[in-house]
Write a protein that holds these residues in place. Structure first.
Motif, short mmCIF file in Angstrom:
data_model
loop_
_atom_site.label_atom_id
_atom_site.label_comp_id
_atom_site.label_asym_id
_atom_site.label_seq_id
_atom_site.Cartn_x
_atom_site.Cartn_y
_atom_site.Cartn_z
N THR A 9 0.84 -1.20 0.00
CA THR A 9 0.00 0.00 0.00
C THR A 9 0.87 1.25 0.00
OG1 THR A 9 -1.79 -1.15 1.16
CG2 THR A 9 -1.79 1.26 1.25
N ALA A 10 1.92 1.22 0.78
CA ALA A 10 2.83 2.36 0.85
C ALA A 10 3.56 2.59 -0.47
CB ALA A 10 3.83 2.15 1.99
N LEU A 11 3.73 1.50 -1.23
CA LEU A 11 4.47 1.59 -2.50
C LEU A 11 3.56 1.75 -3.71
CD1 LEU A 11 7.05 -1.25 -1.77
CD2 LEU A 11 7.54 1.21 -1.84
N THR A 13 1.89 4.23 -5.04
CA THR A 13 2.16 5.36 -5.93
C THR A 13 3.38 5.09 -6.80
OG1 THR A 13 1.22 6.91 -4.32
CG2 THR A 13 2.67 7.82 -6.01
N GLU A 14 4.38 4.44 -6.22
CA GLU A 14 5.58 4.10 -7.00
C GLU A 14 5.24 3.15 -8.14
OE1 GLU A 14 9.55 1.30 -6.47
OE2 GLU A 14 8.83 2.41 -4.71
N VAL A 15 4.39 2.16 -7.84
CA VAL A 15 3.99 1.20 -8.88
C VAL A 15 3.22 1.91 -9.99
CG1 VAL A 15 2.71 -0.91 -9.37
CG2 VAL A 15 3.92 -0.68 -7.21
N THR A 16 2.27 2.74 -9.61
CA THR A 16 1.46 3.45 -10.61
C THR A 16 2.34 4.32 -11.50
OG1 THR A 16 -0.47 3.48 -9.16
CG2 THR A 16 -0.41 5.11 -10.93
N THR A 17 3.28 5.05 -10.89
CA THR A 17 4.17 5.91 -11.67
C THR A 17 5.00 5.10 -12.65
OG1 THR A 17 4.30 7.48 -9.82
CG2 THR A 17 6.03 7.60 -11.49
N ALA A 18 5.49 3.95 -12.21
CA ALA A 18 6.30 3.10 -13.08
C ALA A 18 5.49 2.55 -14.25
CB ALA A 18 6.92 1.96 -12.27
N VAL A 19 4.25 2.14 -13.96
CA VAL A 19 3.39 1.60 -15.01
C VAL A 19 3.09 2.68 -16.05
CG1 VAL A 19 1.10 0.68 -15.53
CG2 VAL A 19 2.37 -0.16 -13.55
N ILE A 20 2.74 3.87 -15.60
CA ILE A 20 2.43 4.96 -16.53
C ILE A 20 3.65 5.29 -17.38
CG2 ILE A 20 1.80 7.40 -16.70
CD1 ILE A 20 -0.49 5.52 -16.00
N VAL A 46 -5.13 2.74 -13.49
CA VAL A 46 -4.06 1.87 -12.99
C VAL A 46 -4.16 1.73 -11.48
CG1 VAL A 46 -1.56 1.63 -12.73
CG2 VAL A 46 -2.52 2.41 -14.91
N ALA A 47 -4.45 2.83 -10.80
CA ALA A 47 -4.60 2.79 -9.35
C ALA A 47 -5.77 1.89 -8.94
CB ALA A 47 -4.79 4.21 -8.80
N ALA A 48 -6.85 1.87 -9.75
CA ALA A 48 -7.99 1.01 -9.45
C ALA A 48 -7.60 -0.46 -9.55
CB ALA A 48 -9.14 1.32 -10.41
N VAL A 49 -6.78 -0.80 -10.53
CA VAL A 49 -6.30 -2.18 -10.65
C VAL A 49 -5.44 -2.54 -9.44
CG1 VAL A 49 -4.93 -3.78 -12.03
CG2 VAL A 49 -6.38 -2.09 -13.16
N HIS A 50 -4.58 -1.60 -9.03
CA HIS A 50 -3.73 -1.86 -7.86
C HIS A 50 -4.56 -2.01 -6.59
CE1 HIS A 50 -0.10 0.09 -10.08
NE2 HIS A 50 -0.33 -1.15 -10.46
N ALA A 51 -5.66 -1.27 -6.49
CA ALA A 51 -6.54 -1.41 -5.33
C ALA A 51 -7.13 -2.81 -5.27
CB ALA A 51 -7.64 -0.36 -5.38
N LEU A 52 -7.48 -3.36 -6.45
CA LEU A 52 -7.98 -4.73 -6.50
C LEU A 52 -6.90 -5.73 -6.08
CD1 LEU A 52 -10.09 -6.84 -7.26
CD2 LEU A 52 -9.33 -6.64 -9.64
N LEU A 53 -5.69 -5.52 -6.56
CA LEU A 53 -4.58 -6.39 -6.18
C LEU A 53 -4.31 -6.32 -4.68
CD1 LEU A 53 -2.16 -5.70 -9.18
CD2 LEU A 53 -3.33 -7.86 -8.69
N TRP A 100 4.76 -7.03 -9.70
CA TRP A 100 5.60 -8.14 -9.23
C TRP A 100 7.03 -7.67 -8.94
CZ3 TRP A 100 4.77 -12.48 -7.04
CH2 TRP A 100 5.76 -13.47 -6.98
N ARG A 101 7.54 -6.74 -9.73
CA ARG A 101 8.91 -6.23 -9.48
C ARG A 101 8.98 -5.55 -8.10
NH1 ARG A 101 11.17 -1.44 -9.54
NH2 ARG A 101 9.29 -0.43 -10.37
N VAL A 102 8.01 -4.70 -7.82
CA VAL A 102 8.02 -4.00 -6.54
C VAL A 102 7.73 -4.98 -5.40
CG1 VAL A 102 6.87 -2.22 -5.16
CG2 VAL A 102 7.42 -1.79 -7.57
N LEU A 103 6.80 -5.92 -5.65
CA LEU A 103 6.41 -6.86 -4.60
C LEU A 103 7.58 -7.75 -4.20
CD1 LEU A 103 3.09 -8.71 -4.28
CD2 LEU A 103 5.18 -10.04 -4.10
N THR A 104 8.37 -8.23 -5.17
CA THR A 104 9.49 -9.11 -4.84
C THR A 104 10.55 -8.38 -4.01
OG1 THR A 104 10.50 -8.58 -6.99
CG2 THR A 104 9.21 -10.62 -6.83
N GLY A 105 10.60 -7.05 -4.14
CA GLY A 105 11.53 -6.29 -3.31
C GLY A 105 10.99 -6.04 -1.91
#
Length: 370
Positions: A9-11, A13-20, A46-53, A100-105
């Motif tokens: 959750t804290a990351l 915004t980082e994921v969304t920025t990277a995807v965009i 993209v943020a809505a998809v991340h909320a589902l994840l 997955w990249r951010v999650l594995t870290g």
């Protein structure tokens, strides 16, 4: 998974920025979008998809149908904006890769298996639903596009105002066009005919498939286009075209193309492409009136001798070539000469006299058209 959920959750915004950033750089459709759209509506999607994840990461279990509402709405909107389905799918896969990249870290080794299963479960449920929503929205859009294009073609053929329809159809009407009338031996699939014409011209073609008439841009080799279409549909066809220098000329061009095609069919001409110049004499002869009937009547004395009529027709079709005519009729040259002498005797017109030979040829055409 509560700790991993908090970390991701804290990351987010980082994921969304990277995807965009990746979509804007790697996926052509998104690359062409204005930056405010990428940072605004696309980023929210993209943020809505991340909320589902994040929810599935926290709660576990499968994605519920209600969870897909926003994703389906977003996909339908992209379809209405004419985003290709492959671009939408690519964006989801980019999102999954960055997640997955951010999650594995962020995850502990023991958390990866469950987190990976959660990601795959989301993709397994979301992608088919998104693809279906996209397809349905595109079908609705295509149906509306077809309706508007049919209305545009009808307005152009009728000589009515067309500008608003052209704008709605995103179709350029200015400049020169060819109006083409088609006649198929059977009833080939509409989609196949449309696809062949679009591919041959390089632009979407306005066509009324019921009336068999199309508006094509000037430029393509029309005889070659008709031959290609015949190959694509797998059957011979006849087509006639007339040019229109501007939209105001389209109704007259359509009328001319239609009359030429009708004339070609009535005369039994072989399949292929025709213009007015190919049947100019026949076109003039076809004008109704007493002269046409009197001209056709020149051959009435042959009415009881159909073999003589056929002989005359073959002789004329072969340009008065006796050898070719005899071969076509499978008769001896002397028999051909005898038959032609009988034609002259019964009609009172001499094939050896150029003016009377032309009159007999015209009479054949008039007889076919009366």
């Amino acid at each position: 998974m509560s700790d991993l959920h908090a970390r991701m959750t804290a990351l987010s915004t980082e994921v969304t920025t990277a995807v965009i950033a990746r979509c804007g750089a790697e996926v052509p459709f998104y690359r062409d979008l204005p930056r405010p759209v990428l940072d605004g509506e696309v980023a929210r999607s993209v943020a809505a998809v991340h909320a589902l994840l994040l929810r599935t990461l926290r709660d576990g279990g499968e994605v519920r149908p209600g969870d897909l509402t926003r994703l389906i709405e977003w996909s339908a909107r992209r379809a209405e904006e004419r985003a290709p389905l492959e671009a939408v799918t690519a964006a989801y896969l980019v999102g999954a890769q960055e997640w997955w990249r951010v999650l594995t870290g962020a995850a502990e080794p023991g958390e990866l298996a469950e987190a990976g299963a959660s990601l795959l479960s989301c993709l397994h449920t979301a992608l088919p639903a998104v693809a279906l929503a996209h397809q349905q929205a595109r079908e609705d859009l295509n149906s509306e596009d077809k309706r508007v294009r049919r209305a545009l073609l009808t307005a152009l053929l009728d000589g009515r105002p067309y500008e608003a329809l052209a704008e709605a159809a995103r179709f350029t009407v200015t400049g020169e066009h060819e109006v083409v009338a088609f006649a198929f031996e059977s009833d080939p699939p509409t989609r196949l005919v449309q696809s062949s014409l679009d591919a041959s011209t390089g632009v979407p073609v306005l066509m009324d498939h019921v009336a068999g008439i199309a508006l094509l841009p000037r430029g393509p080799d029309l005889p070659d286009l008709v031959a290609t279409l015949a190959r694509d549909v797998g059957e011979p066809l006849s087509a006639a075209a007339a040019p229109a220098s501007d939209p105001a000329g389209i109704p007259a061009a359509a009328a001319e193309a239609g009359r030429v095609l009708d004339l070609v069919q009535r005369l039994g001409r072989p399949p292929g492409f025709y213009r007015l110049d190919d049947v100019l004499l026949e076109y003039q002869l076809a004008r109704p009136g007493g002269a046409l009937l009197r001209l056709a009547a020149k051959l009435d004395p042959l009415e009881e001798h159909p073999y003589l009529l056929e002989t005359l027709r073959v002789f004329v079709d072969h340009g008065h070539n006796r050898r070719q005519s005899a071969l076509t009729l499978s008769i001896h040259r002397n028999t051909l000469d005898y038959r032609l002498q009988r034609v002259c005797a019964l009609t009172g017109l001499d094939l050896a006299v150029p003016a009377e030979a032309r009159l007999l040829q015209a009479a054949l055409t008039a007889r076919a058209l009366r």
